[in-house]
Design an enzyme around this catalytic site. Structure first.
Site, PDB file in Angstrom:
ATOM      1  CD1 TRP A  90     -20.314  10.770 -17.100  1.00  0.00           C
ATOM      2  CD2 TRP A  90     -20.715   9.168 -15.593  1.00  0.00           C
ATOM      3  NE1 TRP A  90     -19.167  10.036 -16.961  1.00  0.00           N
ATOM      4  CE2 TRP A  90     -19.371   9.045 -16.048  1.00  0.00           C
ATOM      5  CE3 TRP A  90     -21.191   8.271 -14.650  1.00  0.00           C
ATOM      6  CZ2 TRP A  90     -18.515   8.063 -15.585  1.00  0.00           C
ATOM      7  CZ3 TRP A  90     -20.338   7.281 -14.175  1.00  0.00           C
ATOM      8  CH2 TRP A  90     -19.019   7.183 -14.644  1.00  0.00           C
ATOM      9  CD  GLU A 107      -2.957  -1.022   0.126  1.00  0.00           C
ATOM     10  OE1 GLU A 107      -3.102   0.065  -0.457  1.00  0.00           O
ATOM     11  OE2 GLU A 107      -3.607  -2.037  -0.179  1.00  0.00           O
ATOM     12  CD1 TRP A 154     -12.007   9.362  -5.877  1.00  0.00           C
ATOM     13  CD2 TRP A 154     -13.955   8.604  -6.656  1.00  0.00           C
ATOM     14  NE1 TRP A 154     -12.950   9.571  -4.902  1.00  0.00           N
ATOM     15  CE2 TRP A 154     -14.158   9.120  -5.349  1.00  0.00           C
ATOM     16  CE3 TRP A 154     -15.041   8.069  -7.338  1.00  0.00           C
ATOM     17  CZ2 TRP A 154     -15.409   9.112  -4.726  1.00  0.00           C
ATOM     18  CZ3 TRP A 154     -16.292   8.062  -6.726  1.00  0.00           C
ATOM     19  CH2 TRP A 154     -16.463   8.575  -5.435  1.00  0.00           C
ATOM     20  CG  ASN A 177      -8.518   1.231   1.086  1.00  0.00           C
ATOM     21  OD1 ASN A 177      -8.475   2.203   0.343  1.00  0.00           O
ATOM     22  ND2 ASN A 177      -8.277   0.001   0.666  1.00  0.00           N
ATOM     23  CD1 TRP A 179     -15.001   8.895 -13.744  1.00  0.00           C
ATOM     24  CD2 TRP A 179     -13.589   9.917 -12.354  1.00  0.00           C
ATOM     25  NE1 TRP A 179     -13.996   9.450 -14.511  1.00  0.00           N
ATOM     26  CE2 TRP A 179     -13.116  10.078 -13.679  1.00  0.00           C
ATOM     27  CE3 TRP A 179     -12.859  10.480 -11.301  1.00  0.00           C
ATOM     28  CZ2 TRP A 179     -11.950  10.771 -13.988  1.00  0.00           C
ATOM     29  CZ3 TRP A 179     -11.684  11.183 -11.606  1.00  0.00           C
ATOM     30  CH2 TRP A 179     -11.247  11.309 -12.924  1.00  0.00           C
ATOM     31  CD1 TRP A 233      -2.573   3.295  -4.229  1.00  0.00           C
ATOM     32  CD2 TRP A 233      -2.510   1.540  -5.597  1.00  0.00           C
ATOM     33  NE1 TRP A 233      -3.605   3.439  -5.121  1.00  0.00           N
ATOM     34  CE2 TRP A 233      -3.589   2.369  -5.973  1.00  0.00           C
ATOM     35  CE3 TRP A 233      -2.276   0.367  -6.311  1.00  0.00           C
ATOM     36  CZ2 TRP A 233      -4.437   2.065  -7.048  1.00  0.00           C
ATOM     37  CZ3 TRP A 233      -3.122   0.062  -7.380  1.00  0.00           C
ATOM     38  CH2 TRP A 233      -4.185   0.898  -7.730  1.00  0.00           C
TER      39      TRP A 233
END
Length: 457
Positions: A296, A265, A375, A334, A352, A268
């Site tokens: 959308w 992580e 996202w 998370n 988003w 990441w």
């Protein structure tokens, strides 16, 4: 006495393992400065929760600097104007800073470097973004091979200690007042939950690191359980640079068990910076072509659904618990972030970017790269992402990850329901003050898949 050296601070608000401060301290009197620059980032100026954190982090840093015989100078304005003017005012010959990789900071570094002698150092990531490349020398777009290549370069360099003293100039220049920056909410004061949850600053970061040390070996087994206190809570401290990723790595690498998952992580975070280095507009532009024409939902009904999501009033307990935790503490677990984000994008069919903007304003760890990458991963629009057709079922996710206690904490209307009912309350069991679902899961899934087929066509 040598002419002074300016240290330009941004998201690197610490004294230990801080290469710019260490280098400057060896060259002469040091003038540490933080410039509150809302002009350079433009629409990416910090949101409300980040500004609350910044106030307390700067106060903590100033106190730490004073213990070393120094202090923090505060100025407001455009960095490319403020720093050269400060150099002329003080006679400083150099400016030292850590590299930042958000597109606006890269542009600011170029502009500042044209007017003063700017020296940039590394230290906000495990390795400099862009340094991990394929055998052909190309940057990675996919996380897994990136992490494999990054792991081969670990551990990071040894942590550099805080200087014993930081030499001060003969006289200090004017500093603005932190209170005058109005970073804290007043009317209304919505930050009570943040004050209860967090201790911004370098000391707070190391306290979090120490508290996590005993749990790190069980990270993989417990990290997805929002009712457990199993995560590190280090993300805002890392974002503001109150602790370096190298410090975290060296403290945790020997924890054993499944700590490798936690280190992934941390990796990441490096990966996300690698992505925005390649795609600077990643926070506002989908990486996959079908999303350029995705249908959308817009209009009054969609806006009402967006407000319900923001307020934790969707009728899905796990989603509502996460959104209320976010509003109260500036942070969200998370696993619940993924569930809440997927719900907005796929159940409600809301762009988003609307969710990314809400997180930007309400998260204390709102990071341009991580926020955008996460996202787009959830939406399915990213260079490395979940497929859009993989639609999270929030009700089964809540039960699978044992979120009953988490829901009771953040959705007190449901606190009296037993575990067997709290994840998916039957209509007759729902308290009068808890809303019905905005949309049924099956209907949402069918609508989302139809929208995806339309986008592809």
């Amino acid at each position: 006495m040598h002419s002074p050296v300016i240290v330009w601070l941004r998201r690197d608000l610490r004294l230990s393992d801080q290469a710019a401060i260490a280098e400057a301290a060896g060259k002469g009197p040091v003038i540490p400065v933080y410039v509150l620059d809302d002009e350079t980032p433009r629409h990416r100026a910090m949101g409300g929760a980040s500004r609350w954190w910044l106030h307390h982090s700067l106060a903590s840093l100033d106190a730490a600097l004073r213990e070393k015989g120094s202090r923090l100078i505060l100025r407001r304005g455009k960095c490319e104007d403020v720093l050269p003017a400060l150099a002329e005012e003080t006679g400083a010959r150099e400016v030292h800073a850590l590299h930042h990789y958000e597109p606006w900071w890269r542009n600011a570094e170029k502009a500042v470097g044209k007017r003063v002698a700017l020296h940039l150092h590394h230290g906000n990531y495990l390795v400099p973004p862009g340094a991990v490349t394929t055998g052909a020398g190309a940057p990675y777009k996919i996380y897994t091979p990136f992490w494999r290549a990054l792991s081969e370069r670990m551990p990071p360099p040894e942590v550099q200690p805080c200087p014993d003293a930081i030499p001060a100039p003969e006289s200090w220049v004017r500093s603005e007042s932190l209170a005058d920056w109005n970073l804290l909410p007043v009317e209304p004061d919505w930050a009570g939950g943040l004050r209860d949850a967090w201790e911004p600053g370098e000391d707070g970061a190391h306290a979090r690191l120490q508290a996590f040390a005993g749990k790190a070996s069980r990270y993989r087994e417990q990290r997805d359980l929002p009712s457990r206190d199993a995560t590190s809570f280090l993300s805002p401290h890392l974002h503001f640079g109150e602790i370096s990723p190298a410090q975290v790595w060296h403290a945790m690498a020997g924890a054993g068990g499944s700590v490798e998952t936690f280190l992934g992580e941390v990796g990441w975070r490096d990966y996300a910076q690698n992505v925005i280095l390649q795609f600077p507009d990643y926070g506002g532009k989908s990486a996959r072509e079908p999303f350029d024409s995705f249908p959308w939902r817009t209009g009054e009904n969609a806006e009402a659904d967006l407000r319900a999501w923001q307020q934790g009033r969707t009728g899905y307990p796990i989603v509502d618990a996460g959104m209320r935790q976010l509003w109260h503490t500036g942070w969200m677990h998370n696993r619940v972030r993924m569930i809440a984000a997927s719900f907005l994008v796929k159940h409600l069919l809301i762009d988003w970017r609307r969710g990314e903007q809400w997180f930007w304003d309400t998260l204390v760890d709102a990071d341009y790269a991580s926020n955008a990458v996460n996202w787009q991963w959830t939406a399915g629009s990213g260079v490395d992402s979940n497929m859009f057709v993989r639609i999270m079922a929030p009700l089964s996710q809540s039960e699978k990850f044992d979120a009953a206690a988490y829901i009771r904490q953040w959705v007190p209307e449901l606190a009296d329901l037993p575990d067997a009912e709290i994840h998916d309350p039957a209509p007759m069991a729902r308290p009068a003050d808890y809303p019905s679902r905005l949309i049924d899961h099956r209907a949402a899934r069918e609508r989302a898949l139809a929208a995806w087929e339309q986008a592809k066509d």
